[in-house]
Enzyme design. Structure first.
Site, PDB file in Angstrom:
ATOM      1  N   HIS A  17      22.239  31.749  77.776  1.00  0.00           N
ATOM      2  CA  HIS A  17      22.596  31.100  76.721  1.00  0.00           C
ATOM      3  C   HIS A  17      22.515  30.709  75.236  1.00  0.00           C
ATOM      4  O   HIS A  17      23.799  31.413  74.683  1.00  0.00           O
ATOM      5  CB  HIS A  17      22.185  29.433  77.143  1.00  0.00           C
ATOM      6  CG  HIS A  17      22.873  29.494  78.622  1.00  0.00           C
ATOM      7  ND1 HIS A  17      22.161  28.631  79.180  1.00  0.00           N
ATOM      8  CD2 HIS A  17      24.531  29.742  79.396  1.00  0.00           C
ATOM      9  CE1 HIS A  17      22.781  28.258  81.016  1.00  0.00           C
ATOM     10  NE2 HIS A  17      23.774  29.350  80.738  1.00  0.00           N
ATOM     11  N   ARG A  90      26.038  39.386  82.467  1.00  0.00           N
ATOM     12  CA  ARG A  90      24.564  40.185  83.125  1.00  0.00           C
ATOM     13  C   ARG A  90      24.669  40.910  83.649  1.00  0.00           C
ATOM     14  O   ARG A  90      24.457  41.806  83.704  1.00  0.00           O
ATOM     15  CB  ARG A  90      23.608  39.091  83.586  1.00  0.00           C
ATOM     16  CG  ARG A  90      23.463  37.435  82.542  1.00  0.00           C
ATOM     17  CD  ARG A  90      23.030  36.824  83.554  1.00  0.00           C
ATOM     18  NE  ARG A  90      24.075  36.200  84.988  1.00  0.00           N
ATOM     19  CZ  ARG A  90      24.027  34.729  85.330  1.00  0.00           C
ATOM     20  NH1 ARG A  90      23.144  33.779  85.176  1.00  0.00           N
ATOM     21  NH2 ARG A  90      24.790  34.385  86.227  1.00  0.00           N
TER      22      ARG A  90
END
Ligand code: PNS
Length: 173
Positions: A17, A90
């Site tokens: 993050h 991702r």
């Protein structure tokens, strides 16, 4: 003033993050890191705890502001004058869910774009859930999360001591 929104459950914030937030902060004038409710998840940390961890983790990035919201992302984005919602991708497995949310949010507002940023390879396997699982069994999570998060998670699981939860750990290491 160009404003980006980095939304998430942040339960807790990870280095993955943080990387996306830092990169967004280079591009936009202001970045809102906002803790939202994800109705499909059962969080470990309260919203206040998650905000406090995110605040500490981002304290050296001057144009980041940490906030929370219990409502719809798109309503919040409009109310705060957000130009772009930034999401990290991702793997292909993230795509379907993110695509659905981006399309739905676009239906509600023409003015708010969703932009995707590819996660760095070293973070492509990282998630808050994996980190919590590792911490629960006493693994070293310090390379995966900001120091403040590692401390908080370790404290949370301290009573369940490492070896009690990892009966084979001593033999393997
Ligand atoms: O970190 P997460 O859990 O993947 O983040 C998902 C989140 C919190 C961004 C998403 O669940 C969300 O936007 N929640 C707010 C409520 C909302 O707007 N839902 C409709 C999305 S189309």
């Amino acid at each position: 003033m160009r404003i980006a929104l980095c939304p998430g459950s942040f339960d807790p914030i990870t280095n993955g993050h943080l990387d996306i937030i830092e990169r967004a902060a280079h591009i936009f004038d202001q970045v809102l890191v906002t803790v939202f409710y994800n109705t499909t998840k059962d969080p470990m940390f309260t919203v206040d705890e998650r905000m406090a961890l995110a605040r500490e983790a981002t304290k050296n990035i001057p144009n980041v502001q940490v906030d929370s919201c219990q409502g719809l992302l798109i309503d919040y984005a409009r109310a705060r004058g957000v130009n772009a919602v930034i999401k990290g991708l991702r793997a292909v497995s993230d795509f379907e869910y993110e695509f659905q949310m981006a399309q739905m949010n676009k239906q509600f507002s023409e003015h708010v774009e969703t932009l995707f940023m590819m996660t760095r390879p070293q973070h492509s396997y990282l998630s808050s859930s994996i980190v919590k699982e590792l911490a629960r069994f006493g693994a070293d999570i310090t390379p995966l999360v900001p120091a403040v998060v590692a401390g908080k998670l370790t404290a949370k699981f301290k009573e369940n001591s490492e070896l009690a939860r990892r009966p084979y750990a001593a033999k393997e290491e």
